[in-house]
Scaffold this motif. Structure first.
Motif, PDB file in Angstrom:
ATOM      1  N   PHE A  52       0.832  -1.364   0.181  1.00  0.00           N
ATOM      2  CA  PHE A  52      -0.158  -0.013  -0.494  1.00  0.00           C
ATOM      3  C   PHE A  52       0.835   1.224   0.157  1.00  0.00           C
ATOM      4  CE2 PHE A  52      -2.066   3.260   3.241  1.00  0.00           C
ATOM      5  CZ  PHE A  52      -2.925   3.887   2.215  1.00  0.00           C
ATOM      6  N   LEU A  53       1.703   1.139   1.224  1.00  0.00           N
ATOM      7  CA  LEU A  53       3.064   2.420   0.693  1.00  0.00           C
ATOM      8  C   LEU A  53       3.378   2.826  -0.169  1.00  0.00           C
ATOM      9  CD1 LEU A  53       4.027   1.544   4.398  1.00  0.00           C
ATOM     10  CD2 LEU A  53       2.750   3.599   3.980  1.00  0.00           C
ATOM     11  N   THR A  54       3.574   1.797  -0.611  1.00  0.00           N
ATOM     12  CA  THR A  54       4.849   1.495  -2.679  1.00  0.00           C
ATOM     13  C   THR A  54       3.437   2.402  -2.943  1.00  0.00           C
ATOM     14  OG1 THR A  54       6.320   0.026  -2.097  1.00  0.00           O
ATOM     15  CG2 THR A  54       5.522   0.732  -3.934  1.00  0.00           C
ATOM     16  N   TYR A  55       1.931   1.280  -3.504  1.00  0.00           N
ATOM     17  CA  TYR A  55       0.941   2.175  -4.455  1.00  0.00           C
ATOM     18  C   TYR A  55       1.068   3.702  -4.242  1.00  0.00           C
ATOM     19  CZ  TYR A  55      -3.805   3.384  -5.261  1.00  0.00           C
ATOM     20  OH  TYR A  55      -4.681   4.049  -5.608  1.00  0.00           O
ATOM     21  N   LEU A  56       0.988   4.322  -3.016  1.00  0.00           N
ATOM     22  CA  LEU A  56       1.275   5.563  -2.558  1.00  0.00           C
ATOM     23  C   LEU A  56       2.290   6.506  -3.527  1.00  0.00           C
ATOM     24  CD1 LEU A  56       0.293   5.362   1.451  1.00  0.00           C
ATOM     25  CD2 LEU A  56      -1.455   6.208  -0.239  1.00  0.00           C
ATOM     26  N   GLU A  57       3.328   5.813  -3.268  1.00  0.00           N
ATOM     27  CA  GLU A  57       4.512   6.937  -3.699  1.00  0.00           C
ATOM     28  C   GLU A  57       4.564   6.716  -5.379  1.00  0.00           C
ATOM     29  OE1 GLU A  57       8.078   7.042  -1.776  1.00  0.00           O
ATOM     30  OE2 GLU A  57       7.335   5.053  -0.794  1.00  0.00           O
ATOM     31  N   ALA A  58       4.236   5.204  -5.713  1.00  0.00           N
ATOM     32  CA  ALA A  58       4.061   4.991  -7.031  1.00  0.00           C
ATOM     33  C   ALA A  58       3.168   5.436  -8.115  1.00  0.00           C
ATOM     34  CB  ALA A  58       4.866   3.345  -7.473  1.00  0.00           C
ATOM     35  N   GLU A  59       1.964   4.895  -7.196  1.00  0.00           N
ATOM     36  CA  GLU A  59       1.005   5.392  -8.650  1.00  0.00           C
ATOM     37  C   GLU A  59      -0.171   7.185  -8.236  1.00  0.00           C
ATOM     38  OE1 GLU A  59      -0.109   3.025 -10.225  1.00  0.00           O
ATOM     39  OE2 GLU A  59       1.638   1.717 -10.393  1.00  0.00           O
ATOM     40  N   LYS A  60      -0.181   6.806  -6.527  1.00  0.00           N
ATOM     41  CA  LYS A  60      -0.648   8.453  -6.529  1.00  0.00           C
ATOM     42  C   LYS A  60       0.160   9.553  -6.397  1.00  0.00           C
ATOM     43  CE  LYS A  60      -4.398   8.000  -5.074  1.00  0.00           C
ATOM     44  NZ  LYS A  60      -6.021   8.560  -5.820  1.00  0.00           N
ATOM     45  N   ARG A  61       1.390   9.271  -6.476  1.00  0.00           N
ATOM     46  CA  ARG A  61       2.751  10.172  -6.615  1.00  0.00           C
ATOM     47  C   ARG A  61       2.646  10.511  -5.743  1.00  0.00           C
ATOM     48  NH1 ARG A  61       4.270  10.567 -12.218  1.00  0.00           N
ATOM     49  NH2 ARG A  61       5.707  12.290 -11.334  1.00  0.00           N
ATOM     50  N   CYS A  62       2.475  10.036  -4.185  1.00  0.00           N
ATOM     51  CA  CYS A  62       2.517  10.745  -2.880  1.00  0.00           C
ATOM     52  C   CYS A  62       4.220  10.895  -2.443  1.00  0.00           C
ATOM     53  CB  CYS A  62       1.846  10.463  -1.555  1.00  0.00           C
ATOM     54  SG  CYS A  62       0.010  10.201  -1.725  1.00  0.00           S
ATOM     55  N   CYS A  63       4.339  12.414  -1.537  1.00  0.00           N
ATOM     56  CA  CYS A  63       5.714  12.469  -1.369  1.00  0.00           C
ATOM     57  C   CYS A  63       6.426  11.737  -0.021  1.00  0.00           C
ATOM     58  CB  CYS A  63       6.060  14.225  -1.313  1.00  0.00           C
ATOM     59  SG  CYS A  63       4.921  14.236   0.621  1.00  0.00           S
ATOM     60  N   ILE A  64       7.386  11.918  -0.157  1.00  0.00           N
ATOM     61  CA  ILE A  64       7.183  10.848   1.292  1.00  0.00           C
ATOM     62  C   ILE A  64       6.942  10.944   2.779  1.00  0.00           C
ATOM     63  CG2 ILE A  64       9.239  10.005   2.456  1.00  0.00           C
ATOM     64  CD1 ILE A  64      11.482   9.757   0.477  1.00  0.00           C
ATOM     65  N   SER A  65       6.847  12.280   3.150  1.00  0.00           N
ATOM     66  CA  SER A  65       6.218  13.101   3.960  1.00  0.00           C
ATOM     67  C   SER A  65       4.675  12.093   4.011  1.00  0.00           C
ATOM     68  CB  SER A  65       6.149  14.561   4.025  1.00  0.00           C
ATOM     69  OG  SER A  65       5.628  15.048   2.998  1.00  0.00           O
ATOM     70  N   THR A  66       4.179  12.520   2.937  1.00  0.00           N
ATOM     71  CA  THR A  66       2.790  11.521   3.058  1.00  0.00           C
ATOM     72  C   THR A  66       2.562  10.433   3.171  1.00  0.00           C
ATOM     73  OG1 THR A  66       2.084  13.654   1.249  1.00  0.00           O
ATOM     74  CG2 THR A  66       0.838  11.535   1.821  1.00  0.00           C
ATOM     75  N   ARG A  67       3.652   9.919   2.427  1.00  0.00           N
ATOM     76  CA  ARG A  67       3.226   7.809   2.829  1.00  0.00           C
ATOM     77  C   ARG A  67       3.703   8.126   4.013  1.00  0.00           C
ATOM     78  NH1 ARG A  67       6.839   4.445   4.576  1.00  0.00           N
ATOM     79  NH2 ARG A  67       7.665   2.510   3.909  1.00  0.00           N
ATOM     80  N   ASN A  68       4.394   8.309   4.773  1.00  0.00           N
ATOM     81  CA  ASN A  68       5.012   8.878   6.131  1.00  0.00           C
ATOM     82  C   ASN A  68       3.137   8.910   7.136  1.00  0.00           C
ATOM     83  OD1 ASN A  68       7.628   7.356   6.010  1.00  0.00           O
ATOM     84  ND2 ASN A  68       8.357  10.018   6.596  1.00  0.00           N
ATOM     85  N   HIS A  69       3.363   9.554   6.685  1.00  0.00           N
ATOM     86  CA  HIS A  69       1.949  10.193   7.622  1.00  0.00           C
ATOM     87  C   HIS A  69       1.173   9.118   7.666  1.00  0.00           C
ATOM     88  CE1 HIS A  69      -1.661  12.862   9.434  1.00  0.00           C
ATOM     89  NE2 HIS A  69      -2.046  12.911   7.865  1.00  0.00           N
ATOM     90  N   ARG A  70       0.477   8.726   6.403  1.00  0.00           N
ATOM     91  CA  ARG A  70      -0.316   7.287   6.206  1.00  0.00           C
ATOM     92  C   ARG A  70      -0.095   6.098   7.113  1.00  0.00           C
ATOM     93  NH1 ARG A  70      -3.764  10.522   4.661  1.00  0.00           N
ATOM     94  NH2 ARG A  70      -4.231  11.858   2.146  1.00  0.00           N
ATOM     95  N   LEU A  71       1.572   6.407   7.216  1.00  0.00           N
ATOM     96  CA  LEU A  71       1.853   5.110   8.124  1.00  0.00           C
ATOM     97  C   LEU A  71       1.507   5.019   9.584  1.00  0.00           C
ATOM     98  CD1 LEU A  71       3.154   2.044   7.937  1.00  0.00           C
ATOM     99  CD2 LEU A  71       5.143   3.804   8.068  1.00  0.00           C
ATOM    100  N   LYS A  72       1.680   6.349   9.759  1.00  0.00           N
ATOM    101  CA  LYS A  72       1.545   7.102  11.465  1.00  0.00           C
ATOM    102  C   LYS A  72       0.232   6.715  11.863  1.00  0.00           C
ATOM    103  CE  LYS A  72       5.579  10.155  10.833  1.00  0.00           C
ATOM    104  NZ  LYS A  72       5.926  11.191  11.465  1.00  0.00           N
ATOM    105  N   CYS A  73      -0.414   7.085  10.705  1.00  0.00           N
ATOM    106  CA  CYS A  73      -2.631   7.154  11.124  1.00  0.00           C
ATOM    107  C   CYS A  73      -2.730   5.779  11.418  1.00  0.00           C
ATOM    108  CB  CYS A  73      -3.074   7.695   9.937  1.00  0.00           C
ATOM    109  SG  CYS A  73      -2.855   9.627   9.567  1.00  0.00           S
ATOM    110  N   ILE A  74      -2.395   4.927  10.034  1.00  0.00           N
ATOM    111  CA  ILE A  74      -2.517   3.376  10.285  1.00  0.00           C
ATOM    112  C   ILE A  74      -2.242   2.511  11.790  1.00  0.00           C
ATOM    113  CG2 ILE A  74      -1.993   0.955   9.405  1.00  0.00           C
ATOM    114  CD1 ILE A  74      -1.730   2.695   7.096  1.00  0.00           C
ATOM    115  N   LYS A  75      -0.728   2.842  11.837  1.00  0.00           N
ATOM    116  CA  LYS A  75      -0.214   2.318  13.465  1.00  0.00           C
ATOM    117  C   LYS A  75      -0.797   3.403  14.521  1.00  0.00           C
ATOM    118  CE  LYS A  75       4.521   1.272  11.587  1.00  0.00           C
ATOM    119  NZ  LYS A  75       5.907   2.207  12.222  1.00  0.00           N
ATOM    120  N   ALA A  76      -1.692   4.082  14.099  1.00  0.00           N
ATOM    121  CA  ALA A  76      -1.939   4.946  15.957  1.00  0.00           C
ATOM    122  C   ALA A  76      -3.573   3.937  15.642  1.00  0.00           C
ATOM    123  CB  ALA A  76      -2.609   6.123  15.315  1.00  0.00           C
TER     124      ALA A  76
END
Length: 348
Positions: free
Chosen positions: A70-94
């Protein structure tokens, strides 16, 4: 309705968003919305990843392999930056941390995802922004003979003029627009912080036209969304995803006329562009920081770095290879955070 395969998962998601965050953590609506968006995006991805329906998604599917994909998809397909990718991961972990606290049987899933590290960001990230010419061309893309064209053009004009985040614009109500001697927009930013941004004369002219079409004779103290759409006969604020879609389409058509237009035009691009143009035209970095609603001046330093790097590249390109100044052994001119802060405050 098909039976839910894992009722615990969806009950915990509901309680996390509806009970825990707003009442126990006292999180702001924007924070809750960010968690909700991250979890919705994850569930949509997991559904496709496993070729199943949403009701069949289970905790077991939220394993390390799937979430990493999913995180790879965010960067490769959705063109999200690293900070956005990390933010999504933090939300999931929370969410997983909350789930483990409430339902001990889910601890194993939290432990699994805790192994996924945040991705290291570049120390001095570059800033993607448009030239003033590119912005001007892009703003001409909407067909203003059509109602939606008027709305979409004014949305982009206001996005550029105010340097606002897309959510701040979506949250605007009519009462947040203050007309008079000094027209302003009242923006509600991160952490519930409110700031007042002045509007340019040209923006106010476009505003008047927009109001005459979308808010004809409506009270300016109204709580009605400034930007809205009609869904099932009801007035609803615009969705951020919907804005990104039509904005990207305008970008693709504008790029055919101007190669300065980036490949992926998105709302935050207007914010970066406005900040860079203000800085390049002499606005003090502290004022740019206040304009953008940054909590710390250090966040705004990215524009100083980007402007310095752009000038360095221009000088390097214009300098003949035979020039002593083009010696590769000579140190490049760099500005670090300490040096910029010293310049700002007149320190030695």
């Amino acid at each position: 309705m098909s039976k839910i395969a894992d009722e615990t998962l969806f009950k915990l998601i509901h309680d996390f968003l509806v009970i825990y965050l707003p009442t126990q953590r006292n999180s702001s609506p924007n924070t809750i919305r960010a968690y909700k968006t991250s979890l919705e995006m994850l569930l949509d991805f997991i559904k496709e990843y496993n070729q199943t329906s949403l009701s069949k998604v289970t905790f077991r599917m939220l394993d390390r392999k799937a979430v990493s994909a999913f995180l790879t998809y965010l960067e490769a397909e959705k063109r999200c930056c690293i900070s956005t990718r990390n933010h999504r991961l933090k939300c999931i972990k929370a969410f997983l941390k909350y789930a483990a606290m409430v339902e001990p049987s889910t601890v194993i899933y939290q432990a699994e995802l805790s192994k996924i590290p945040l991705k290291k960001e570049i120390a001095s990230p570059s800033v993607e922004y448009m030239s003033e010419n590119a912005v001007s061309i892009l703003l001409k893309e909407p067909d203003t003979s059509q109602k939606l064209g008027i709305r979409n053009q004014f949305f982009m004009i206001l996005a550029y003029d105010t340097g606002a985040r897309v959510q701040e614009l979506v949250d605007l109500r009519l009462r947040d627009i203050r007309l008079g001697k000094t027209p302003t927009a009242i923006l509600s930013g991160k952490g519930g912080k409110v700031r007042s941004v002045p509007l340019m004369k040209a923006t106010v002219q476009h505003l008047s036209r927009y109001l005459s079409v979308f808010h004809h004779q409506e009270n300016m103290l109204s709580d009605r969304p400034l930007f809205y759409t009609i869904r099932q006969g009801e007035v609803q604020p615009l969705s951020c995803d919907g804005i990104r879609k039509w904005m990207k389409q305008y970008g693709l058509s504008a790029k055919e006329k101007c190669n300065e237009i980036p490949d992926n035009v998105h709302p935050h691009l207007f914010r970066h562009s406005r900040a860079m143009h203000l800085y390049q035209n002499g606005m003090d970095l502290t004022l740019v920081s206040q304009w953008l609603g940054h909590a710390n001046l250090e966040t705004t330093l990215i524009y100083a770095h980007a402007d310095t790097e752009q000038k360095r590249m221009a000088i390097e390109k214009a300098t003949p290879k035979s020039s002593p100044a083009n010696n590769e052994q000579l140190a490049r001119y760099n500005v670090d955070d300490d040096e910029v802060l010293k310049r700002l405050y007149g320190l030695k």
